[in-house]
Scaffold this motif. Structure first.
Motif, PDB file in Angstrom:
ATOM      1  N   CYS A  39       0.866  -1.181   0.000  1.00  0.00           N
ATOM      2  CA  CYS A  39       0.000   0.000   0.000  1.00  0.00           C
ATOM      3  C   CYS A  39       0.900   1.228   0.000  1.00  0.00           C
ATOM      4  O   CYS A  39       1.749   1.377   0.874  1.00  0.00           O
ATOM      5  CB  CYS A  39      -0.903  -0.006   1.231  1.00  0.00           C
ATOM      6  N   THR A  40       0.690   2.082  -0.979  1.00  0.00           N
ATOM      7  CA  THR A  40       1.556   3.238  -1.188  1.00  0.00           C
ATOM      8  C   THR A  40       0.715   4.510  -1.240  1.00  0.00           C
ATOM      9  O   THR A  40      -0.506   4.436  -1.421  1.00  0.00           O
ATOM     10  CB  THR A  40       2.328   3.095  -2.510  1.00  0.00           C
ATOM     11  N   PRO A  41       1.334   5.664  -1.139  1.00  0.00           N
ATOM     12  CA  PRO A  41       0.577   6.918  -1.261  1.00  0.00           C
ATOM     13  C   PRO A  41      -0.182   7.034  -2.585  1.00  0.00           C
ATOM     14  O   PRO A  41      -1.250   7.620  -2.633  1.00  0.00           O
ATOM     15  CB  PRO A  41       1.660   7.994  -1.146  1.00  0.00           C
ATOM     16  N   THR A  42       0.347   6.441  -3.657  1.00  0.00           N
ATOM     17  CA  THR A  42      -0.335   6.584  -4.949  1.00  0.00           C
ATOM     18  C   THR A  42      -1.448   5.565  -5.179  1.00  0.00           C
ATOM     19  O   THR A  42      -2.315   5.790  -6.012  1.00  0.00           O
ATOM     20  CB  THR A  42       0.668   6.497  -6.125  1.00  0.00           C
ATOM     21  N   ASN A  43      -1.438   4.439  -4.447  1.00  0.00           N
ATOM     22  CA  ASN A  43      -2.529   3.473  -4.661  1.00  0.00           C
ATOM     23  C   ASN A  43      -3.567   3.480  -3.540  1.00  0.00           C
ATOM     24  O   ASN A  43      -4.366   2.576  -3.412  1.00  0.00           O
ATOM     25  CB  ASN A  43      -2.000   2.052  -4.944  1.00  0.00           C
ATOM     26  N   GLY A  44      -3.576   4.551  -2.743  1.00  0.00           N
ATOM     27  CA  GLY A  44      -4.646   4.733  -1.765  1.00  0.00           C
ATOM     28  C   GLY A  44      -4.391   4.130  -0.408  1.00  0.00           C
ATOM     29  O   GLY A  44      -5.308   3.631   0.234  1.00  0.00           O
ATOM     30  N   ALA A  45      -3.151   4.195   0.074  1.00  0.00           N
ATOM     31  CA  ALA A  45      -2.826   3.651   1.398  1.00  0.00           C
ATOM     32  C   ALA A  45      -3.600   4.378   2.499  1.00  0.00           C
ATOM     33  O   ALA A  45      -4.043   5.511   2.324  1.00  0.00           O
ATOM     34  CB  ALA A  45      -1.320   3.777   1.660  1.00  0.00           C
ATOM     35  N   LEU A  46      -3.747   3.717   3.631  1.00  0.00           N
ATOM     36  CA  LEU A  46      -4.404   4.314   4.798  1.00  0.00           C
ATOM     37  C   LEU A  46      -3.569   5.451   5.364  1.00  0.00           C
ATOM     38  O   LEU A  46      -2.341   5.409   5.331  1.00  0.00           O
ATOM     39  CB  LEU A  46      -4.554   3.269   5.907  1.00  0.00           C
ATOM     40  N   SER A  47      -4.255   6.432   5.913  1.00  0.00           N
ATOM     41  CA  SER A  47      -3.577   7.462   6.694  1.00  0.00           C
ATOM     42  C   SER A  47      -4.380   7.687   7.972  1.00  0.00           C
ATOM     43  O   SER A  47      -5.590   7.452   8.011  1.00  0.00           O
ATOM     44  CB  SER A  47      -3.387   8.755   5.899  1.00  0.00           C
ATOM     45  N   PHE A  48      -3.678   8.122   9.009  1.00  0.00           N
ATOM     46  CA  PHE A  48      -4.253   8.232  10.354  1.00  0.00           C
ATOM     47  C   PHE A  48      -3.928   9.583  10.960  1.00  0.00           C
ATOM     48  O   PHE A  48      -2.870  10.151  10.693  1.00  0.00           O
ATOM     49  CB  PHE A  48      -3.666   7.154  11.271  1.00  0.00           C
ATOM     50  N   SER A 115      -8.444   7.159   3.380  1.00  0.00           N
ATOM     51  CA  SER A 115      -7.536   6.775   2.300  1.00  0.00           C
ATOM     52  C   SER A 115      -7.893   7.576   1.058  1.00  0.00           C
ATOM     53  O   SER A 115      -9.050   7.953   0.863  1.00  0.00           O
ATOM     54  CB  SER A 115      -7.578   5.266   2.024  1.00  0.00           C
ATOM     55  N   GLU A 116      -6.896   7.839   0.253  1.00  0.00           N
ATOM     56  CA  GLU A 116      -7.096   8.628  -0.962  1.00  0.00           C
ATOM     57  C   GLU A 116      -7.412   7.716  -2.141  1.00  0.00           C
ATOM     58  O   GLU A 116      -7.307   6.495  -2.058  1.00  0.00           O
ATOM     59  CB  GLU A 116      -5.847   9.465  -1.256  1.00  0.00           C
ATOM     60  N   LYS A 117      -7.784   8.312  -3.229  1.00  0.00           N
ATOM     61  CA  LYS A 117      -8.077   7.596  -4.474  1.00  0.00           C
ATOM     62  C   LYS A 117      -6.822   6.869  -4.957  1.00  0.00           C
ATOM     63  O   LYS A 117      -5.704   7.341  -4.757  1.00  0.00           O
ATOM     64  CB  LYS A 117      -8.545   8.606  -5.527  1.00  0.00           C
ATOM     65  N   ASN A 118      -7.014   5.745  -5.597  1.00  0.00           N
ATOM     66  CA  ASN A 118      -5.907   5.011  -6.218  1.00  0.00           C
ATOM     67  C   ASN A 118      -5.617   5.667  -7.568  1.00  0.00           C
ATOM     68  O   ASN A 118      -6.383   5.509  -8.513  1.00  0.00           O
ATOM     69  CB  ASN A 118      -6.270   3.536  -6.394  1.00  0.00           C
ATOM     70  N   THR A 119      -4.525   6.399  -7.635  1.00  0.00           N
ATOM     71  CA  THR A 119      -4.147   7.068  -8.889  1.00  0.00           C
ATOM     72  C   THR A 119      -3.051   6.301  -9.625  1.00  0.00           C
ATOM     73  O   THR A 119      -2.575   6.758 -10.658  1.00  0.00           O
ATOM     74  CB  THR A 119      -3.647   8.507  -8.604  1.00  0.00           C
ATOM     75  N   SER A 120      -2.671   5.153  -9.103  1.00  0.00           N
ATOM     76  CA  SER A 120      -1.579   4.371  -9.692  1.00  0.00           C
ATOM     77  C   SER A 120      -2.106   3.386 -10.737  1.00  0.00           C
ATOM     78  O   SER A 120      -3.311   3.264 -10.944  1.00  0.00           O
ATOM     79  CB  SER A 120      -0.840   3.593  -8.593  1.00  0.00           C
ATOM     80  N   SER A 121      -1.187   2.658 -11.339  1.00  0.00           N
ATOM     81  CA  SER A 121      -1.556   1.624 -12.303  1.00  0.00           C
ATOM     82  C   SER A 121      -1.622   0.249 -11.635  1.00  0.00           C
ATOM     83  O   SER A 121      -1.746  -0.772 -12.302  1.00  0.00           O
ATOM     84  CB  SER A 121      -0.539   1.591 -13.453  1.00  0.00           C
ATOM     85  N   LYS A 122      -1.552   0.227 -10.272  1.00  0.00           N
ATOM     86  CA  LYS A 122      -1.572  -1.035  -9.524  1.00  0.00           C
ATOM     87  C   LYS A 122      -2.797  -1.085  -8.614  1.00  0.00           C
ATOM     88  O   LYS A 122      -3.283  -0.070  -8.147  1.00  0.00           O
ATOM     89  CB  LYS A 122      -0.299  -1.167  -8.681  1.00  0.00           C
TER      90      LYS A 122
END
Length: 162
Positions: A39-48, A115-122
């Motif tokens: 889970c990465t910042p670009t594929n919508g990882a959790l944040s707290f 969590s943010e939108k998944n903006t990645s290709s994964k």
């Protein structure tokens, strides 16, 4: 529950705490969130929001509505909060810890997370479940949207013997 955030379209999940959806008195929800993929910042990882479980009052709960369907109901005594310029400042205080595949994240029921939108290709796949206390330690409200039935009761980890 399996959570599938598809590449480039997996949606944003707004700020929330899990005790809103699994309301008990006193609050007792605990989330178990397993990263099935990195889970990465670009594929919508959790944040707290660190420490929010100590400072954020539960304001509402998700309930079954008398007219049918579901919705949010204010909790008695909860103060309404008007939107302020502090929300951007609060966003800046969120952390997004690394979550490689296989990571287990325990989420206190009152901690604010998103969590943010998944903006990645994964893809970003995760598995999650929640636990709550039961009688005599906590009361599960009959208004909660999710209700056990005789045919499908909530699973118990162990029996309480009085």
């Amino acid at each position: 529950m399996l959570i599938f955030k598809q590449p480039e379209i997996g949606g944003k999940v707004g700020e929330h705490n899990d005790s809103t959806f699994l309301y008990t008195n006193p609050p007792s929800a605990l989330g178990f969130w397993f990263a099935l993929e990195d889970c990465t910042p670009t594929n919508g990882a959790l944040s707290f929001l660190p420490g929010s479980h100590k400072t954020t009052q539960l304001k509402s709960r998700f309930v079954r509505l008398p007219q049918g369907g579901t919705g949010f109901e204010p909790l008695p005594g909860a103060a309404e909060e008007a939107p302020t310029s502090e929300s951007k400042e609060k966003d800046d205080k969120y952390i997004q810890p690394p979550c490689p595949a296989g990571t287990l994240v325990l989420i206190h029921g009152s901690v604010l997370h998103k969590s943010e939108k998944n903006t990645s290709s994964k893809t970003r796949y995760a598995y999650t479940f929640h636990m709550i206390e039961s009688e005599p330690y906590a009361q599960y409200d009959e208004k909660n949207w999710l209700q056990p039935t005789k045919e499908m009761p909530f699973s118990k980890l162990f029996a309480v013997h009085a």
